[in-house]
Design a protein around this motif. Structure first.
Motif, PDB file in Angstrom:
ATOM      1  N   VAL A  44      76.187  81.663 -36.027  1.00 28.55           N
ATOM      2  CA  VAL A  44      76.153  80.739 -34.829  1.00 28.55           C
ATOM      3  C   VAL A  44      75.696  79.299 -35.149  1.00 28.55           C
ATOM      4  CG1 VAL A  44      74.696  80.204 -32.791  1.00 28.55           C
ATOM      5  CG2 VAL A  44      75.768  82.457 -33.025  1.00 28.55           C
ATOM      6  N   ILE A  45      76.418  78.367 -34.648  1.00 23.57           N
ATOM      7  CA  ILE A  45      75.786  76.859 -34.882  1.00 23.57           C
ATOM      8  C   ILE A  45      75.547  76.395 -33.461  1.00 23.57           C
ATOM      9  CG2 ILE A  45      76.576  74.790 -35.519  1.00 23.57           C
ATOM     10  CD1 ILE A  45      78.084  75.798 -37.683  1.00 23.57           C
ATOM     11  N   ALA A  46      74.433  75.933 -33.503  1.00 22.67           N
ATOM     12  CA  ALA A  46      73.790  75.487 -31.863  1.00 22.67           C
ATOM     13  C   ALA A  46      73.524  74.158 -31.989  1.00 22.67           C
ATOM     14  CB  ALA A  46      72.741  76.308 -31.560  1.00 22.67           C
ATOM     15  N   ASN A  47      73.466  73.197 -30.914  1.00 23.18           N
ATOM     16  CA  ASN A  47      72.893  72.060 -30.748  1.00 23.18           C
ATOM     17  C   ASN A  47      71.465  71.991 -30.494  1.00 23.18           C
ATOM     18  OD1 ASN A  47      72.603  72.563 -28.275  1.00 23.18           O
ATOM     19  ND2 ASN A  47      74.275  70.820 -27.470  1.00 23.18           N
ATOM     20  N   THR A  48      71.071  70.571 -30.311  1.00 22.69           N
ATOM     21  CA  THR A  48      69.637  70.312 -30.501  1.00 22.69           C
ATOM     22  C   THR A  48      69.025  70.972 -28.971  1.00 22.69           C
ATOM     23  OG1 THR A  48      69.979  68.598 -31.931  1.00 22.69           O
ATOM     24  CG2 THR A  48      67.666  68.523 -30.617  1.00 22.69           C
ATOM     25  N   ARG A  49      69.634  70.676 -28.096  1.00 25.80           N
ATOM     26  CA  ARG A  49      69.333  71.225 -26.707  1.00 25.80           C
ATOM     27  C   ARG A  49      69.204  72.638 -26.728  1.00 25.80           C
ATOM     28  NH1 ARG A  49      70.035  67.727 -21.530  1.00 25.80           N
ATOM     29  NH2 ARG A  49      68.979  69.481 -20.745  1.00 25.80           N
ATOM     30  N   ALA A  50      70.017  73.567 -27.400  1.00 29.13           N
ATOM     31  CA  ALA A  50      70.002  74.721 -27.149  1.00 29.13           C
ATOM     32  C   ALA A  50      68.612  75.484 -27.950  1.00 29.13           C
ATOM     33  CB  ALA A  50      71.193  75.391 -27.836  1.00 29.13           C
ATOM     34  N   MET A  51      68.413  74.634 -29.307  1.00 26.01           N
ATOM     35  CA  MET A  51      67.360  74.940 -30.039  1.00 26.01           C
ATOM     36  C   MET A  51      66.023  74.721 -29.299  1.00 26.01           C
ATOM     37  SD  MET A  51      68.165  74.328 -33.942  1.00 26.01           S
ATOM     38  CE  MET A  51      68.885  72.310 -33.815  1.00 26.01           C
ATOM     39  N   ALA A  52      66.150  73.576 -28.455  1.00 23.17           N
ATOM     40  CA  ALA A  52      64.847  73.175 -27.605  1.00 23.17           C
ATOM     41  C   ALA A  52      64.728  74.174 -26.465  1.00 23.17           C
ATOM     42  CB  ALA A  52      65.105  72.008 -27.280  1.00 23.17           C
TER      43      ALA A  52
ATOM     44  N   ALA B  32      82.037  69.090 -19.533  1.00 27.81           N
ATOM     45  CA  ALA B  32      82.474  68.155 -18.348  1.00 27.81           C
ATOM     46  C   ALA B  32      82.390  68.946 -17.016  1.00 27.81           C
ATOM     47  CB  ALA B  32      83.522  67.354 -18.394  1.00 27.81           C
ATOM     48  N   SER B  33      82.591  70.095 -16.966  1.00 25.93           N
ATOM     49  CA  SER B  33      82.564  70.939 -15.944  1.00 25.93           C
ATOM     50  C   SER B  33      81.305  71.679 -15.480  1.00 25.93           C
ATOM     51  CB  SER B  33      83.877  71.763 -15.971  1.00 25.93           C
ATOM     52  OG  SER B  33      83.612  72.624 -16.669  1.00 25.93           O
ATOM     53  N   VAL B  34      80.306  71.623 -16.299  1.00 28.83           N
ATOM     54  CA  VAL B  34      79.040  72.323 -16.566  1.00 28.83           C
ATOM     55  C   VAL B  34      77.834  71.480 -15.734  1.00 28.83           C
ATOM     56  CG1 VAL B  34      77.639  73.817 -17.604  1.00 28.83           C
ATOM     57  CG2 VAL B  34      80.106  74.139 -18.124  1.00 28.83           C
ATOM     58  N   PRO B  35      77.143  71.672 -14.769  1.00 26.31           N
ATOM     59  CA  PRO B  35      76.009  71.048 -14.488  1.00 26.31           C
ATOM     60  C   PRO B  35      75.104  70.701 -15.825  1.00 26.31           C
ATOM     61  CG  PRO B  35      76.352  72.766 -12.909  1.00 26.31           C
ATOM     62  CD  PRO B  35      77.077  72.957 -14.150  1.00 26.31           C
ATOM     63  N   PRO B  36      74.462  69.499 -15.871  1.00 27.86           N
ATOM     64  CA  PRO B  36      73.339  69.236 -16.764  1.00 27.86           C
ATOM     65  C   PRO B  36      72.476  70.394 -16.993  1.00 27.86           C
ATOM     66  CG  PRO B  36      73.797  67.028 -15.621  1.00 27.86           C
ATOM     67  CD  PRO B  36      74.422  68.423 -14.755  1.00 27.86           C
ATOM     68  N   GLY B  37      72.175  70.922 -18.183  1.00 28.84           N
ATOM     69  CA  GLY B  37      71.250  72.015 -18.518  1.00 28.84           C
ATOM     70  C   GLY B  37      71.924  73.305 -18.444  1.00 28.84           C
ATOM     71  N   GLY B  38      73.241  73.566 -18.064  1.00 25.51           N
ATOM     72  CA  GLY B  38      73.854  74.720 -17.929  1.00 25.51           C
ATOM     73  C   GLY B  38      74.413  74.869 -19.384  1.00 25.51           C
ATOM     74  N   TRP B  39      74.525  76.075 -19.769  1.00 31.53           N
ATOM     75  CA  TRP B  39      74.944  76.469 -21.163  1.00 31.53           C
ATOM     76  C   TRP B  39      76.306  76.284 -21.281  1.00 31.53           C
ATOM     77  CZ3 TRP B  39      71.959  78.308 -25.563  1.00 31.53           C
ATOM     78  CH2 TRP B  39      70.497  78.296 -25.284  1.00 31.53           C
ATOM     79  N   VAL B  40      76.818  75.835 -22.653  1.00 34.04           N
ATOM     80  CA  VAL B  40      78.214  75.763 -22.962  1.00 34.04           C
ATOM     81  C   VAL B  40      78.355  76.821 -24.619  1.00 34.04           C
ATOM     82  CG1 VAL B  40      80.087  74.447 -23.737  1.00 34.04           C
ATOM     83  CG2 VAL B  40      78.458  73.529 -22.075  1.00 34.04           C
TER      84      VAL B  40
END
Length: 561
Positions: free
Chosen positions: A163-171, A114-122
């Motif tokens: 490591v477990i990643a989400n779809t956007r990270a893999m993309a 919620a505090s990271v701009p879209p596209g920023g890594w979490v």
């Protein structure tokens, strides 16, 4: 028993009970010591030391407290962990007891997203084997990470091996069904061949950014904070496994500025790091190069994966969550291992090698045997990291003794992860686990490494207490017949640790001529149950003759060092 030098001491500790760790009857009466120029110049009775006191001497009355040599932790990842601490989301249940379910963990990611701009890594940091402790009995999935951070690439590492990643990270990293698993790693895929978001061992680097994300100046500040935490637990020496030039630069900055108050042995990873494999050999550098505060302690490499990601190379494979067997991962094949060991052994370097499963243990024993047979070295002190946690058969003990290896087992694995280990590797722990007594009786100068601080804090007192108690976090006993005595355990993190660092002539005991590294305990170690040593207070730490920690001063808001 004291010095006859008439010059005054800089510091005197008096009125205490000194655990000198020196095997002489006279030391049973030691109650005071004097320090000059960072070295101990006298140890004995109060009267022995009083003659070295003048108006310039700082005198500390121990008021009956126990003082012992400064403690060592011979296997940490302090600089590497400091480099990512400030930027990651705290998801470790060991550090945040509020994380009890998968949903609790996802809430942490939602808050950061919620505090990271879209596209920023979490990026989140979890604990090893956290699935065993979460009420759900599992780790989050890629789909759940997608919902927690829909507009951000995100991943969580659960220890050093998964490591477990989400779809956007893999993309973002270009990972799809055609992405192969690298040698020594696994990109886990479903029945249709699509990546599930789970990455093991070397495959983690397909998701993680390689290289330091911050400069050496900021990293030095973070390292200093972590070293201060070490001082509060009586730690005066660490062996830190480093993987990046900025980590070494940061330590050099602290040493150059005269603010390094913990002695650091750099164990430099030469495979799976940002260093070229033969860089130290090409430079002609070997262990011991540096100063008494910062020196090269050896090279590091890892043969197999970690048990926390079920990637260790066991001859009897571990079972995955779906019931299928996982054969484990060999990250360094035998020919590469043999070549690396032989070349660095011949060059005079001390070698430290990670081996978890019995397959990996036998691989490194073979490599060390070959190198020692071909190029004999009487005092190499090569190490096997994690050796001694399990599967130390009489045959392996004999092989290790024959070539003078140093095993570096890990009591925190017993304490923090012993409960799930019983389920995971079964008789290899319940019958052969953490055989400290067998190794001590076989003559190994046994010392321990915590593998901290990414999993839990650096705390040799906790670890030596675990070596005595042999209890898990739940209070369960694992192979209690393999316990050390308290006297032996105290030696493990002082005398034996100094030997492991090639520093037995200058460290590890309280006697004239040794460096003035001292931990003053706030309670009687012989009356505190060993399983409670993690809460045994350290009232004072002296490093190189300088008081770098005072518990009373911290209570009053004064920070030393």
């Amino acid at each position: 028993m004291g010095s006859t030098d008439p010059r005054a001491a800089d510091l005197v500790l008096r009125g205490g009970r000194l655990l000198t760790m020196v095997s002489r009857p006279a030391d049973a009466k030691a109650e005071a010591l004097a320090v000059r120029n960072g070295r101990i110049v006298a140890v004995g009775t109060n009267r022995d030391v009083e003659r070295l006191v003048d108006s310039t001497t700082e005198v500390v009355d121990l008021e009956g407290r126990y003082a012992m040599p400064g403690l060592a932790d011979c296997h940490v990842h302090l600089a590497s962990d400091a480099g990512r601490t400030a930027d990651s989301v705290e998801c470790r249940d060991f550090y945040d007891p509020g994380i009890r379910t998968v949903e609790d963990l996802l809430d942490r990611l939602r808050e950061r997203a919620a505090s990271v701009p879209p596209g920023g890594w979490v990026i989140g940091r979890g604990s090893p084997l956290q699935d065993f402790r979460l009420r759900d009995g599992r780790l989050p999935t890629c789909a759940e990470f997608d919902r927690a951070a829909p507009d951000n690439p995100a991943y969580v590492y659960f220890g050093a091996h998964l490591v477990i990643a989400n779809t956007r990270a893999m993309a973002e990293r270009g990972i799809d069904r055609d992405t192969p698993s690298p040698q020594g790693g696994v990109v886990v895929k479903d029945a249709d061949g699509n990546p599930t978001g789970e990455f093991r061992e070397r495959a983690q680097y397909l998701i993680k950014a390689r290289g330091a994300s911050i400069g050496p100046e900021e990293l030095a500040e973070r390292i200093a904070i972590e070293l201060d935490k070490c001082s509060r637990r009586g730690v005066t020496t660490i062996h830190d496994i480093v993987t990046d030039r900025n980590e070494i630069l940061a330590y050099q900055m602290l040493a150059r500025d005269g603010v390094l108050r913990v002695r650091v042995h750099l164990i430099i990873r030469v495979i799976e790091s940002n260093f070229a494999k033969w860089s130290l050999e090409n430079l002609g550098l070997i262990h011991g190069f540096g100063s008494e505060w910062l020196q090269i302690g050896g090279i590091k490499m890892s043969i197999d994966g970690g048990f926390t990601g079920k990637n260790a190379a066991f001859s009897e494979p571990l079972a995955n969550d779906d019931g299928h067997e996982h054969p484990g991962l060999v990250r360094i094949e035998q020919d590469e291992l043999d070549e690396t060991v032989e070349r660095y052994h011949r060059a005079g370097m001390r070698i430290c090698t990670h081996a978890i499963g019995d397959v990996a243990l036998d691989m490194i024993l073979q490599s060390y045997e070959k190198a020692q047979s071909k190029y004999p070295r009487p005092d190499h002190r090569h190490r096997v990291e994690h050796m001694g946690n399990w599967m130390m058969t009489p045959e392996r003990i004999e092989r290790a003794r024959r070539i003078n290896l140093l095993p570096i087992p890990n009591p925190p694995f017993l304490y923090y992860m012993g409960d799930p280990l019983v389920e995971m590797i079964q008789s290899r722990v319940t019958e052969q686990g953490f055989g400290f007594r067998n190794m001590w009786d076989a003559g190994f100068p046994l010392t321990f490494g915590s593998d901290s601080p990414g999993y839990y804090t650096v705390d040799p007192l906790r670890d030596l207490g675990t070596a005595v108690a042999h209890q898990t976090l739940s209070g369960a006993l694992i192979t209690p017949g393999q316990s050390l005595t308290l006297a032996e355990a105290l030696r493990s993190q002082t005398v034996n640790a100094a030997y492991t660092g090639f520093r037995e002539r200058t460290e590890g005991t309280l006697e004239p001529g040794k460096v003035a590294d001292v931990a003053v305990l706030g309670d009687d170690p012989f009356s505190v149950p060993p399983e409670r040593f993690g809460s045994l207070p350290v009232d004072m730490t002296v490093s190189g003759g300088e008081i770098v920690h005072r518990r009373d001063a911290e209570k009053d808001g004064v920070r030393l060092g």
